[in-house]
Design a protein around this motif. Structure first.
Motif, short mmCIF file in Angstrom:
data_model
loop_
_atom_site.label_atom_id
_atom_site.label_comp_id
_atom_site.label_asym_id
_atom_site.label_seq_id
_atom_site.Cartn_x
_atom_site.Cartn_y
_atom_site.Cartn_z
N TRP A 64 0.83 -1.20 0.00
CA TRP A 64 0.00 0.00 0.00
C TRP A 64 0.86 1.25 0.00
O TRP A 64 0.56 2.22 -0.69
N VAL B 104 0.54 3.80 -3.09
CA VAL B 104 0.20 5.20 -2.83
C VAL B 104 1.26 6.12 -3.41
O VAL B 104 0.95 7.18 -3.97
N TYR C 177 -4.59 2.16 -6.75
CA TYR C 177 -5.66 2.67 -5.90
C TYR C 177 -6.55 1.53 -5.39
O TYR C 177 -6.95 1.50 -4.22
N GLN D 277 -6.01 -1.01 -2.03
CA GLN D 277 -6.51 -0.89 -0.67
C GLN D 277 -7.77 -1.72 -0.45
O GLN D 277 -7.97 -2.30 0.62
N TRP E 105 -1.02 4.90 3.63
CA TRP E 105 -1.36 6.07 2.80
C TRP E 105 -0.57 7.30 3.22
O TRP E 105 0.16 7.88 2.39
N ALA F 12 2.46 9.09 1.17
CA ALA F 12 2.33 10.48 0.73
C ALA F 12 3.56 11.30 1.13
O ALA F 12 4.10 12.07 0.33
#
Length: 478
Positions: free
Chosen positions: A43, A47, A145, A148, A183, A187
């Motif tokens: 993940w 992301v 995307y 998740q 996430w 980021a």
């Protein structure tokens, strides 16, 4: 059985014995722990690629001399492609398995990253062809995307097998919240690596070409995760579902019924399969309510998470709340720290009061915090920024609970399909929010007014809609 037994009779007897004795494999806590870590890093890097494009789109626009309209159109078409791809991975995961679904999603994200750099080279040769190719390539980001929703499906099934005692059952949501925490980690990782790689890329690819190196780099960790994913164990729920389907296909309905009864599978529900099954029987209510909640909540995601700096400081000559952040990285770290803490809290809260209720409360409070922030005096830093952070805490944090709830709300044979559909509706909401904001701003409103109409209000409504979702007792999840 003696030597005179006919071969076809012996084969039939062997098949019957196999059906009687077949049981799904036992999953160990060690295997689940390994799967949890792989899903977390999968993940994180999914992301990384997903956010990377939005982060570098202004740089691409400068490099290729795109107008603001061209960049907006590109992003809209890419988002639409993301919706289609994100939804398509669900049926694949229900047909091929959760393990293969994760591998496909992560490998697709890696391929998307590499091909993005290649599309940039094509744009340099043929702008029109390259522009279309870039849309097609970036649509593959829908695989990242969708990762998740597959994670949530996969881990909800594994956790229901090993976290069975009362104390462990009350930790399922919190443990998943750590995975969903990938996430904000991804980021922040995106911002840090772009800052480090962009200058190096300009030396390699020439002025303005630094963006390409960031996409090339994104390939390699995703490839490693895809390789590690080959060691993931498939969920017994999927294997059981596959075995029942095989028996039914062979016409051995009695054996299929015995296996379904032994494993606690509702065989009647399996008469509805595929995409249409989401809209039939007991699946109809969670499908519609969860999809509408995701659709509305992504309005707030777009306004306050994606366009948060515009709401706070204004952009394009349109005023915001008068808060000037000289360093965009500070805003990014602040928002993602609030989101990460929100994940932990709502994962924990959902284990105690129910995931549906935790999400509903969170999104209503988030919308109220944003509304109060928007009504605060212009430029009042110590009122606006704390309320903004609190809003993000209650907006982003509930996703740790709601994604796990999605995995718990559907029967195993359509769980990934339904989860991907609900998840993809968030991107549909993002498109609608973009059109709504553009319309409002073009008719003389400022960012504050647009954020009220298209951010705070939909956030509150999404929380109310969550109360229409059926309550799921974690102990009942098969």
């Amino acid at each position: 059985m003696n030597a005179s037994t006919p071969p076809h009779a012996a084969a039939a007897a062997a098949q019957a014995a196999a059906a009687t004795t077949w049981t799904p494999p036992v999953v160990t806590k060690k295997q689940v722990n390994y799967a949890t870590w792989v899903c977390f890093f999968a993940w994180v890097f999914a992301v990384y690629d997903f956010i990377l494009f939005g982060t570098l789109l202004p740089r691409l626009g400068d490099h290729f001399k795109w107008t603001a309209d061209q960049q907006t159109n590109l992003n809209t078409w890419v988002t639409l492609g993301t919706v289609i791809v994100a939804f398509g991975i669900g049926p694949i995961a229900d047909k091929l398995g959760r393990r293969k679904g994760i591998i496909i999603a992560v490998a697709g994200a890696a391929l998307c990253s590499g091909l993005t750099a290649f599309a940039g080279w094509v744009i340099g040769v043929s702008a029109g062809v390259g522009f279309v190719l870039l849309i097609l390539v970036r649509s593959l980001a829908g695989l990242g995307y969708a990762e998740q929703s597959i994670n949530a499906t996969y881990l909800s099934e594994l956790f229901s097998l090993v976290h069975t005692d009362p104390a462990a059952t009350k930790r399922r949501g919190f443990i998943y919240s750590l995975v969903q925490g990938g996430w904000p980690v991804g980021a922040v990782l995106t911002a840090v690596l772009v800052a480090a790689l962009y200058p190096l890329g300009e030396r390699w690819f020439g002025p303005g070409g630094g963006w390409a190196l960031s996409f090339v780099f994104a390939m390699f960790p995703a490839v490693v995760i895809a390789i590690l994913g080959r060691r993931l164990v498939e969920t017994p729920q999927f294997l059981t579902s596959k075995r029942i389907a095989q028996l039914q296909h062979e016409g051995r309905t009695d054996e299929a019924q015995r296996l379904a009864h032994a494993q606690g599978v509702d065989l009647a529900a399996r008469h509805h399969t595929g995409i249409s099954a989401m809209f039939k029987g007991v699946s109809l209510r969670p499908t519609l309510s969860l999809a509408l909640a995701f659709f509305l909540n992504w309005f707030a995601i777009v306004i306050f998470a994606v366009l948060g700096t515009s709401v706070l400081g204004g952009s394009g000559g349109t005023p915001g709340k008068g808060i000037d952040f000289s360093n965009a990285l500070q805003v990014l770290i602040l928002s993602n720290l609030a989101g990460f803490l929100g994940y932990m809290f709502h994962g924990w809260l959902g284990d105690r009061i129910g995931r549906r209720t935790a999400v509903a409360i969170g999104w209503v409070l988030g919308g109220m915090a944003f509304y109060m922030m928007l009504q605060a005096p212009q430029g009042d830093f110590w009122r606006i920024v704390p309320l903004y952070s609190l809003g993000l805490f209650f907006l982003i944090g509930p996703y740790a609970a709601v994604l796990f709830l999605v995995g718990e709300s559907f029967p195993s044979h359509i769980r990934a399909t339904a989860g991907s559909f609900v998840n993809a509706m968030g991107q549909v909401g993002a498109i609608a929010a973009g059109f709504g904001v553009t319309y409002t701003l073009s008719h003389g409103a400022d960012w504050v007014q647009a954020a009220v109409y298209w951010g705070a209000v939909p956030c509150i409504i999404s929380g109310v809609v969550m109360m229409l979702v059926p309550h799921v007792d974690p102990k009942s999840v098969k």
